[in-house]
Every structure is written in C-alpha cells, then in structure tokens.
Design a protein around this motif. Structure first.
Motif, PDB file in Angstrom:
ATOM      1  N   MET A 219     -32.059  -0.213  42.787  1.00  0.00           N
ATOM      2  CA  MET A 219     -32.051  -0.987  41.560  1.00  0.00           C
ATOM      3  C   MET A 219     -32.563  -2.401  41.849  1.00  0.00           C
ATOM      4  SD  MET A 219     -30.772   1.056  39.228  1.00  0.00           S
ATOM      5  CE  MET A 219     -29.773   0.420  37.939  1.00  0.00           C
ATOM      6  N   LEU A 220     -33.436  -2.854  40.985  1.00  0.00           N
ATOM      7  CA  LEU A 220     -33.995  -4.191  41.137  1.00  0.00           C
ATOM      8  C   LEU A 220     -33.046  -5.230  40.539  1.00  0.00           C
ATOM      9  CD1 LEU A 220     -37.713  -3.582  40.109  1.00  0.00           C
ATOM     10  CD2 LEU A 220     -36.761  -3.707  42.404  1.00  0.00           C
ATOM     11  N   PRO A 221     -32.982  -6.407  41.169  1.00  0.00           N
ATOM     12  CA  PRO A 221     -32.150  -7.485  40.621  1.00  0.00           C
ATOM     13  C   PRO A 221     -32.845  -8.157  39.439  1.00  0.00           C
ATOM     14  CG  PRO A 221     -33.286  -8.259  42.571  1.00  0.00           C
ATOM     15  CD  PRO A 221     -33.611  -6.780  42.427  1.00  0.00           C
TER      16      PRO A 221
ATOM     17  N   ASN B 289     -35.442   0.074  36.399  1.00  0.00           N
ATOM     18  CA  ASN B 289     -34.093   0.494  36.788  1.00  0.00           C
ATOM     19  C   ASN B 289     -33.644   1.721  35.997  1.00  0.00           C
ATOM     20  OD1 ASN B 289     -33.822  -1.480  38.742  1.00  0.00           O
ATOM     21  ND2 ASN B 289     -32.788  -2.915  37.398  1.00  0.00           N
ATOM     22  N   TYR B 290     -34.001   1.790  34.722  1.00  0.00           N
ATOM     23  CA  TYR B 290     -33.650   2.938  33.894  1.00  0.00           C
ATOM     24  C   TYR B 290     -34.323   4.204  34.424  1.00  0.00           C
ATOM     25  CZ  TYR B 290     -33.267   5.993  29.839  1.00  0.00           C
ATOM     26  OH  TYR B 290     -33.007   7.061  29.014  1.00  0.00           O
ATOM     27  N   ILE B 291     -35.590   4.106  34.763  1.00  0.00           N
ATOM     28  CA  ILE B 291     -36.320   5.262  35.300  1.00  0.00           C
ATOM     29  C   ILE B 291     -35.716   5.694  36.630  1.00  0.00           C
ATOM     30  CG2 ILE B 291     -38.547   5.991  36.252  1.00  0.00           C
ATOM     31  CD1 ILE B 291     -39.848   4.204  34.038  1.00  0.00           C
ATOM     32  N   GLU B 292     -35.403   4.734  37.504  1.00  0.00           N
ATOM     33  CA  GLU B 292     -34.781   5.070  38.793  1.00  0.00           C
ATOM     34  C   GLU B 292     -33.441   5.770  38.585  1.00  0.00           C
ATOM     35  OE1 GLU B 292     -34.465   1.845  41.554  1.00  0.00           O
ATOM     36  OE2 GLU B 292     -36.620   1.470  41.518  1.00  0.00           O
TER      37      GLU B 292
ATOM     38  N   GLU C 123     -30.148  10.735  38.776  1.00  0.00           N
ATOM     39  CA  GLU C 123     -29.249  11.667  38.090  1.00  0.00           C
ATOM     40  C   GLU C 123     -29.780  13.095  38.113  1.00  0.00           C
ATOM     41  OE1 GLU C 123     -28.773  10.034  34.179  1.00  0.00           O
ATOM     42  OE2 GLU C 123     -27.349   8.508  34.857  1.00  0.00           O
ATOM     43  N   ASN C 124     -31.082  13.249  38.226  1.00  0.00           N
ATOM     44  CA  ASN C 124     -31.677  14.579  38.168  1.00  0.00           C
ATOM     45  C   ASN C 124     -32.048  15.140  39.531  1.00  0.00           C
ATOM     46  OD1 ASN C 124     -31.776  15.165  35.278  1.00  0.00           O
ATOM     47  ND2 ASN C 124     -33.053  13.334  35.179  1.00  0.00           N
ATOM     48  N   GLU C 125     -31.631  14.468  40.580  1.00  0.00           N
ATOM     49  CA  GLU C 125     -31.900  14.982  41.937  1.00  0.00           C
ATOM     50  C   GLU C 125     -30.823  15.925  42.384  1.00  0.00           C
ATOM     51  OE1 GLU C 125     -32.492  11.513  44.376  1.00  0.00           O
ATOM     52  OE2 GLU C 125     -34.632  11.568  43.993  1.00  0.00           O
TER      53      GLU C 125
END
Length: 76
Positions: free
Chosen positions: A1-3, A66-69, A74-76
C-alpha cells in the motif's frame, strides 16, 4: 500500500512510488528531470499551481492504486 502524498515530498519520491504518479506529475507539467529533488510545494509555487489541487489529484491516484492492490490481494 502506498502512503498518502504530502507537500513536503520531493518530486523524485513521488515519481518513484508508481508509474501512474510519474505520469500524473508529467501531466501537470513539472520538470521531472532537473527539478525532481524539489518539494511538491516548491514545484507548485514555481509553476503557479495550487498545491492543494495537485495533492488532491495525486492522492486520488494513490487511492486508486491502493484499491487495485487490495482487490488483487483479496483474490489471490
């Protein structure tokens, strides 16, 4: 996650976070070669840009990344 990005970060710090942020800085017209060690605040002042508007846009990009990450994790 990026700050979250803040006005005291250098352009280089922001560019190095993600290619999408690099592109966003280019779209604002910042000198990403010679002025990359300048703070976002100083760079905005030099270009006559409102730092709060630029921060809002850059942090929208951070939120999107961050949303995409999060979705990928969640899907891994």
């Amino acid at each position: 996650m990026l700050p979250e990005i803040n006005e005291n970060m250098s352009l280089k710090e922001i560019m190095d976070m993600d290619n999408k942020l690099f592109d966003a800085l280019k779209n604002f017209g910042f000198d990403i070669c010679c002025a990359k060690m300048s703070s976002l605040k100083d760079s905005c002042k030099d270009k006559g840009l409102n730092v709060n508007v630029v921060l809002k846009k850059l942090n929208e990009v951070v939120d999107e990344i961050n949303y995409i990450e999060k979705l990928i994790e969640e899907n891994e």
